[in-house]
Design a protein around this motif. Sequence first.
Motif, short mmCIF file in Angstrom:
data_model
loop_
_atom_site.label_atom_id
_atom_site.label_comp_id
_atom_site.label_asym_id
_atom_site.label_seq_id
_atom_site.Cartn_x
_atom_site.Cartn_y
_atom_site.Cartn_z
N THR A 63 117.48 154.56 38.55
CA THR A 63 116.02 154.61 38.60
C THR A 63 115.56 155.75 37.70
OG1 THR A 63 116.05 156.17 40.48
CG2 THR A 63 116.00 153.81 41.00
N GLY A 64 114.24 155.84 37.50
CA GLY A 64 113.68 156.95 36.74
C GLY A 64 113.42 156.61 35.29
N ASN A 65 113.01 157.64 34.52
CA ASN A 65 112.53 157.38 33.16
C ASN A 65 113.64 157.16 32.13
OD1 ASN A 65 113.47 160.00 32.86
ND2 ASN A 65 111.46 160.92 32.57
N LEU A 66 114.90 157.19 32.56
CA LEU A 66 116.01 156.81 31.69
C LEU A 66 116.80 155.65 32.28
CD1 LEU A 66 117.55 160.11 30.22
CD2 LEU A 66 116.27 158.34 29.02
N ALA A 67 116.17 154.87 33.14
CA ALA A 67 116.90 153.80 33.83
C ALA A 67 117.50 152.78 32.86
CB ALA A 67 115.97 153.09 34.82
N PHE A 68 116.92 152.65 31.66
CA PHE A 68 117.47 151.68 30.71
C PHE A 68 118.85 152.09 30.22
CE2 PHE A 68 115.78 154.72 27.68
CZ PHE A 68 116.58 154.60 26.56
N LEU A 69 119.18 153.39 30.35
CA LEU A 69 120.51 153.85 29.93
C LEU A 69 121.58 153.59 30.99
CD1 LEU A 69 119.85 157.34 28.23
CD2 LEU A 69 120.37 155.16 27.12
N GLY A 70 121.18 153.35 32.23
CA GLY A 70 122.14 153.20 33.30
C GLY A 70 123.10 152.04 33.15
N HIS A 97 129.61 154.84 42.34
CA HIS A 97 128.38 154.97 41.56
C HIS A 97 127.24 155.52 42.41
CE1 HIS A 97 130.09 153.13 38.09
NE2 HIS A 97 130.20 151.92 38.61
N GLN A 98 126.61 156.56 41.90
CA GLN A 98 125.44 157.15 42.55
C GLN A 98 124.30 157.25 41.54
OE1 GLN A 98 125.25 158.15 45.81
NE2 GLN A 98 127.37 157.64 46.32
N ASP A 99 123.08 157.26 42.05
CA ASP A 99 121.88 157.32 41.21
C ASP A 99 121.55 158.77 40.85
OD1 ASP A 99 119.54 156.65 39.88
OD2 ASP A 99 118.36 156.36 41.71
N SER A 100 121.08 158.97 39.61
CA SER A 100 120.63 160.31 39.21
C SER A 100 119.12 160.46 39.31
CB SER A 100 121.06 160.58 37.76
OG SER A 100 120.38 159.71 36.86
N GLY A 101 118.39 159.33 39.35
CA GLY A 101 116.94 159.43 39.29
C GLY A 101 116.53 160.15 38.02
N ASP A 102 115.46 160.96 38.12
CA ASP A 102 115.05 161.80 36.98
C ASP A 102 114.59 163.15 37.51
OD1 ASP A 102 112.42 161.41 37.97
OD2 ASP A 102 112.07 159.72 36.62
N THR A 103 113.98 163.94 36.66
CA THR A 103 113.62 165.30 37.08
C THR A 103 112.44 165.33 38.03
OG1 THR A 103 112.28 165.57 35.06
CG2 THR A 103 114.55 166.38 35.00
N GLN A 104 111.81 164.19 38.26
CA GLN A 104 110.69 164.15 39.21
C GLN A 104 111.16 163.87 40.63
OE1 GLN A 104 107.44 164.86 37.92
NE2 GLN A 104 108.98 165.45 36.40
N THR A 105 112.46 163.68 40.82
CA THR A 105 113.00 163.38 42.14
C THR A 105 114.13 164.35 42.47
OG1 THR A 105 114.72 161.86 41.33
CG2 THR A 105 112.53 160.93 41.72
N ASP A 106 114.59 164.29 43.70
CA ASP A 106 115.74 165.11 44.12
C ASP A 106 116.97 164.23 44.34
OD1 ASP A 106 116.89 167.60 44.79
OD2 ASP A 106 116.70 167.16 46.93
N ALA A 126 125.02 163.90 34.22
CA ALA A 126 123.97 162.91 34.21
C ALA A 126 123.71 162.45 32.78
CB ALA A 126 122.70 163.50 34.81
N ALA A 127 122.78 161.48 32.63
CA ALA A 127 122.36 161.08 31.30
C ALA A 127 121.37 162.09 30.74
CB ALA A 127 121.75 159.68 31.34
N SER A 128 120.43 162.51 31.56
CA SER A 128 119.39 163.44 31.16
C SER A 128 119.88 164.88 31.23
CB SER A 128 118.17 163.27 32.06
OG SER A 128 117.34 164.42 32.05
N SER A 129 119.63 165.66 30.18
CA SER A 129 119.97 167.08 30.20
C SER A 129 119.21 167.79 31.31
CB SER A 129 119.65 167.72 28.85
OG SER A 129 120.48 167.23 27.83
N GLY A 130 117.92 167.46 31.45
CA GLY A 130 117.12 168.09 32.50
C GLY A 130 117.66 167.83 33.88
N VAL A 131 118.15 166.62 34.13
CA VAL A 131 118.72 166.29 35.43
C VAL A 131 120.02 167.05 35.65
CG1 VAL A 131 119.76 164.45 36.81
CG2 VAL A 131 117.61 164.04 35.62
N SER A 132 120.86 167.14 34.63
CA SER A 132 122.11 167.89 34.78
C SER A 132 121.85 169.35 35.15
CB SER A 132 122.96 167.81 33.50
OG SER A 132 123.69 166.61 33.45
N PRO A 227 107.17 165.93 32.00
CA PRO A 227 107.73 164.75 32.66
C PRO A 227 106.80 164.25 33.75
CG PRO A 227 109.41 166.43 32.38
CD PRO A 227 108.12 167.07 31.99
N GLY A 228 106.56 162.94 33.76
CA GLY A 228 105.68 162.35 34.76
C GLY A 228 104.27 162.14 34.28
N ASP A 229 103.88 162.74 33.14
CA ASP A 229 102.53 162.51 32.61
C ASP A 229 102.36 161.04 32.26
OD1 ASP A 229 102.03 165.19 32.85
OD2 ASP A 229 102.05 165.63 30.70
#
Length: 423
Positions: A63-70, A97-106, A126-132, A227-229
């Motif tokens: 899920t989240g704003n990089l879900a297309f990379l999953g 397999h676990q979900d990373s979501g994005d930086t707007q979630t925990d 994670a895929a996102s640097s911000g999430v990592s 993020p989230g705008d």
Amino acid sequence: MQSFLRTQGHSPRRYAALGAATAGVLLLAACAGGGTPAPSGSTGPDEGASDDTLYVGTVLPQTGNLAFLGPPEFAAVDLAAQELEAAGYPYTVEVDHQDSGDTQTDIATQSVGTLVSAGADVIIGAASSGVSFTFIDQVIDAGVVQISPANTSPDFTDYEDEGYYWRTAPSDVLQGRVLGNLMVADGAQTVGFITINDPYGTGLQENATMAIEAAGGTVTASALYNPGDTNLATQVAEVTADNPDAIAILAFAETAQIVPELVTQGFDASGMYFVDGNLSNSYNFPEGTLEGAKGTLPGNPADDTFRERLLEIDPELEDFSYAPESYDAVVLAALAAMQGSSPDSDTIRDNLQAVSRDGAKCESIEDCMALIEGGEDIDYDGVSGPITFDENGDPTEAYIGIFQYGADNQYEFVRTEFGSLNE
């Protein structure tokens, strides 16, 4: 040990073996909890880690704003596990397999907690640097190896990680250089940026700007968004006001709002440049919207043979971004465990650099395993490229792919550029 080694001016990776015994005690304590039920679609272990099991957890975007990379990343992890088994790998490979979501979630920190409690030996993501950055300390404290297939922020290079953080994607020092040079080579003398305000976006912009200016170009405007705008009309207006020759969109899913605003402002797609965070074939734009736009993507593009293998895992795949890096992350961890004769996290940490360089070259799992069984040191060159790790866990050399969109809003491979971070 970490602070001592840093004050001595050395990386903990160089001395990882010296602390293996102590770290192993800490790892046993961190992984002592019983197993947790595996999420749907995973094959997590029933009773946590064991001496004959390599437990691979993933924290990648469902899920989240990089879900297309999953999807390509998950498929690549599953493919690696399947091919390790087919090659006669000496340990059982379990994938959770676990979900990373994005930086707007925990979501990511909860996913990491689940994997650590279950006894993961290595976490892919994670895929996102911000999430990592939201969970890297959690992983380090637990003594678990993390290998990201897609983190490109330069901020990871010097992170105090005790040797547990690695990545198979190159730092954006390299992608930024290629992106900036590409825009100027295409004739752009003035460039604007629309950039996500996180370590990935700002780091990439900084390195692209240096390349643009070194090549004689000028950055006329830079508009950040958070993020989230959801309304990005102000940022688009700010950047187009100076009528730049090119605009680099350093964004994630928000690109679906940015591009229509650019079109409304009369900016032609041939001047738009995408990056790995938004190079996607899934945009729902009118035909021709993206025609002529270009993009960069770290890594060697998945060739036809590799794509066919991935499609056997997930026939619905449309994008293949970071699938090679995800596959190689699992294979490298597995080979490091085999080289060190144990599928535990510290053994993987202590052998990852060794299996990536300075040994007998091998490209397939079977060939690499045969060399290890024969007592040889190996140098694994994977589907994503040479993956020569330095002391910081960064690839020192890599390919950057260049792509271009057609009238059907689908991108096609143009060429790769090979570069070294030691240049």
